[in-house]
Design an enzyme around this catalytic site. Structure first.
Site, mmCIF file in Angstrom:
data_model
loop_
_atom_site.group_PDB
_atom_site.id
_atom_site.type_symbol
_atom_site.label_atom_id
_atom_site.label_comp_id
_atom_site.label_asym_id
_atom_site.label_seq_id
_atom_site.Cartn_x
_atom_site.Cartn_y
_atom_site.Cartn_z
ATOM 1 N N GLN A 104 26.881 5.501 -15.720
ATOM 2 C CA GLN A 104 25.775 6.395 -15.373
ATOM 3 C C GLN A 104 26.326 7.720 -14.861
ATOM 4 O O GLN A 104 25.582 8.657 -14.627
ATOM 5 C CB GLN A 104 24.920 5.766 -14.271
ATOM 6 C CG GLN A 104 24.268 4.466 -14.668
ATOM 7 C CD GLN A 104 23.716 3.738 -13.449
ATOM 8 O OE1 GLN A 104 22.635 4.039 -12.966
ATOM 9 N NE2 GLN A 104 24.474 2.789 -12.935
ATOM 10 N N ASP A 107 30.765 12.553 -14.438
ATOM 11 C CA ASP A 107 31.951 13.278 -13.969
ATOM 12 C C ASP A 107 33.158 13.182 -14.905
ATOM 13 O O ASP A 107 34.182 13.839 -14.672
ATOM 14 C CB ASP A 107 32.340 12.783 -12.560
ATOM 15 C CG ASP A 107 32.535 11.266 -12.477
ATOM 16 O OD1 ASP A 107 32.961 10.646 -13.464
ATOM 17 O OD2 ASP A 107 32.270 10.698 -11.392
ATOM 18 N N HIS A 122 24.065 9.091 -19.010
ATOM 19 C CA HIS A 122 23.331 10.254 -18.493
ATOM 20 C C HIS A 122 23.950 11.578 -18.928
ATOM 21 O O HIS A 122 23.598 12.622 -18.379
ATOM 22 C CB HIS A 122 23.238 10.185 -16.964
ATOM 23 C CG HIS A 122 22.358 9.055 -16.485
ATOM 24 N ND1 HIS A 122 22.514 8.461 -15.257
ATOM 25 C CD2 HIS A 122 21.323 8.425 -17.095
ATOM 26 C CE1 HIS A 122 21.600 7.505 -15.126
ATOM 27 N NE2 HIS A 122 20.875 7.457 -16.228
ATOM 28 N N CYS A 133 19.243 27.347 -29.431
ATOM 29 C CA CYS A 133 19.786 27.008 -30.761
ATOM 30 C C CYS A 133 20.527 25.681 -30.773
ATOM 31 O O CYS A 133 21.027 25.275 -31.818
ATOM 32 C CB CYS A 133 20.681 28.138 -31.279
ATOM 33 S SG CYS A 133 22.238 28.302 -30.380
ATOM 34 N N CYS A 151 24.168 31.506 -23.959
ATOM 35 C CA CYS A 151 24.781 31.119 -25.237
ATOM 36 C C CYS A 151 25.452 32.328 -25.897
ATOM 37 O O CYS A 151 24.816 33.390 -26.032
ATOM 38 C CB CYS A 151 23.687 30.546 -26.132
ATOM 39 S SG CYS A 151 24.245 30.132 -27.779
ATOM 40 N N CYS A 154 23.294 32.938 -29.451
ATOM 41 C CA CYS A 154 21.926 33.473 -29.523
ATOM 42 C C CYS A 154 21.437 34.070 -28.201
ATOM 43 O O CYS A 154 20.323 34.587 -28.141
ATOM 44 C CB CYS A 154 20.956 32.383 -29.993
ATOM 45 S SG CYS A 154 20.552 31.196 -28.700
ATOM 46 N N ASN A 217 30.595 -4.192 -5.136
ATOM 47 C CA ASN A 217 29.865 -3.177 -4.366
ATOM 48 C C ASN A 217 30.017 -3.533 -2.879
ATOM 49 O O ASN A 217 29.991 -4.713 -2.537
ATOM 50 C CB ASN A 217 28.369 -3.199 -4.761
ATOM 51 C CG ASN A 217 27.627 -1.944 -4.379
ATOM 52 O OD1 ASN A 217 27.760 -1.445 -3.260
ATOM 53 N ND2 ASN A 217 26.833 -1.418 -5.302
ATOM 54 N N GLU A 219 27.765 -3.071 -0.787
ATOM 55 C CA GLU A 219 26.423 -3.492 -0.369
ATOM 56 C C GLU A 219 25.733 -4.200 -1.521
ATOM 57 O O GLU A 219 25.921 -3.809 -2.674
ATOM 58 C CB GLU A 219 25.549 -2.260 -0.040
ATOM 59 C CG GLU A 219 26.112 -1.300 0.978
ATOM 60 C CD GLU A 219 26.141 -1.895 2.359
ATOM 61 O OE1 GLU A 219 25.345 -2.828 2.610
ATOM 62 O OE2 GLU A 219 26.976 -1.456 3.171
ATOM 63 N N ALA A 236 35.444 -0.617 -4.764
ATOM 64 C CA ALA A 236 35.865 -0.852 -6.140
ATOM 65 C C ALA A 236 37.390 -0.936 -6.263
ATOM 66 O O ALA A 236 37.921 -1.841 -6.920
ATOM 67 C CB ALA A 236 35.327 0.260 -7.039
#
Ligand code: NAD
Length: 250
Positions: A104, A107, A122, A133, A151, A154, A217, A219, A236
Site C-alpha cells: 500500500q 515510497d 496505491h 494529456c 507538463c 502540454c 505488527n 499492535e 517488522a
C-alpha cells in the site's frame, strides 16, 4: 498461550512449507526508515490536513495543496532509505521464499531494497502524470519548486502518480494483486491496520481462497481477530530477522 518464540517457530514452519508466498505491506514497514504512518500517535494526519490528498481539492486549489504534498511526499519521504525489514524481504525473494509483494506504500522502498515483483496498490511517488494529456514523467526529471509542476508537453497540471482520496486503484496493480492472491497459499501481512479500503480486502480475499495468514505488527490490526492464523507481535525488522535466522535466508 504459546511463548513468542514458539509462535515464531510455528510461523517459520508455515513459511518453509508454503507453496507460494505473497507479502502484503503497509506504512508500518517504512516506520523504521523514518516515515511515519498516517494514523495513530505521531501519524502524519496529526500534523497535516488530509484535505491536501482530496482529488477535487487538488484540482480546485493546486497552489494550496502542492506545498504540503511536496513537503510530505517528496522533501521528506523522497530521502528515506530501505530499512532492515525491506532488505530482509529482498533476501527472502533471492532465497526463493517470496513470490510477490503487494504494497500500500508509495515510497518505492521495496524496489530500492531489491525486490523485483512489487504491485504498488496505491501508486508511486517515483512518477508524475499529466492531468491533461496523461503523459507520465519520472520524478527524477522534475525540479520540484513551491509551485505545482507543469507538463513539458502540454503545460497541464502534473499530479503525483499515487492515488488521492476519490481516485480508483491503478488497473494493473489491482488485477495483478488479485491474480497473485488467487495463487498464494500463504500471506505475510506486515505493518498495516487494514483500515484503508479496498486494499484491506486483499488479505480477506486470500483467506477465503484458502491461504494461511501470518501477521507482523506491534499492535493487533483489523485482520488479527478475524483472519490471522499466527500473529507475530513486534517490529517488522526484528520479527523478520528472527524468521530469517530460522529459515536461513539471512
Ligand atoms: P496505517 O498508517 O493505517 O498503520 C500503520 C501500521 O503499522 C499500524 O498497524 C502500526 O501498528 C504498524 N507499525 C508501526 N510501526 C511498525 C513497525 N516498526 N513494524 C511493523 N508494523 C509497524 O498504515 P496502512 O494500513 O498502510 O494505511 C495507511 C495508508 O497510507 C496506506 O494506504 C498507504 O498508502 C499510505 N501511507 C504510505 C506511506 C509510505 O509509503 N511509507 C506512509 C504513510 C501512509
Amino acid at each position: 498461550m504459546n511463548k513468542p518464540s514458539d509462535l515464531i517457530r510455528n510461523g517459520a514452519r508455515l513459511i518453509g512449507s508454503a507453496g507460494r508466498i505473497t507479502v502484503f505491506t503497509g506504512a508500518g514497514i517504512s516506520v523504521e526508515s523514518g516515515i511515519p504512518p498516517f494514523r495513530g500517535t505521531g501519524g502524519l494526519w496529526e500534523k497535516y490536513d488530509q484535505r491536501v490528498l482530496d482529488i477535487d481539492y487538488f484540482h480546485r486549489s493546486p497552489e494550496k495543496a502542492w506545498p504540503v504534498i511536496k513537503e510530505i511526499f517528496f522533501d521528506f519521504m523522497g530521502s528515506a532509505q530501505p530499512n532492515p525489514a525491506h532488505l530482509l524481504l529482498a533476501e527472502m525473494e533471492d532465497f526463493g521464499l517470496l513470490a510477490t509483494i503487494i504494497t500500500q506504500n508509495i515510497d518505492g522502498l521495496h524496489q530500492k531494497a531489491g525486490n523485483t515483483r512489487v504491485y504498488e496498490f496505491h501508486g508511486t511517488t517515483s512518477r508524475f502524470i499529466c492531468t491533461e494529456c496523461r503523459v507520465p514523467v519520472p520524478t527524477a526529471n522534475l525540479l520540484l519548486s513551491d509551485s505545482p509542476p507543469r507538463c513539458g508537453s502540454c503545460g497541464g497540471l502534473l499530479k503525483p502518480d499515487f492515488i488521492f482520496f476519490g481516485e480508483a486503484i491503478p488497473e494493473e496493480a489491482l488485477s495483478g494483486s488479485l491474480e497473485e492472491t488467487a495463487l498464494s497459499d500463504l500471506f505475510l501481512v506486515i505493518g498495516t491496520t487494514g483500515e484503508v479500503m479496498p486494499a484491506g480486502m486483499i488479505p480477506f480475499e486470500a483467506k477465503s481462497n484458502g491461504a494461511r495468514i501470518i501477521e507482523i505488527n506491534p499492535e493487533p490490526s483489523k485482520f488479527t481477530p478475524q483472519i490471522t492464523d499466527i500473529f507475530l507481535q513486534g517490529k517488522a525488522s526484528e520479527i523478520l530477522a528472527e524468521l530469517g535466522q530460522l529459515l536461513h535466508f539471512c
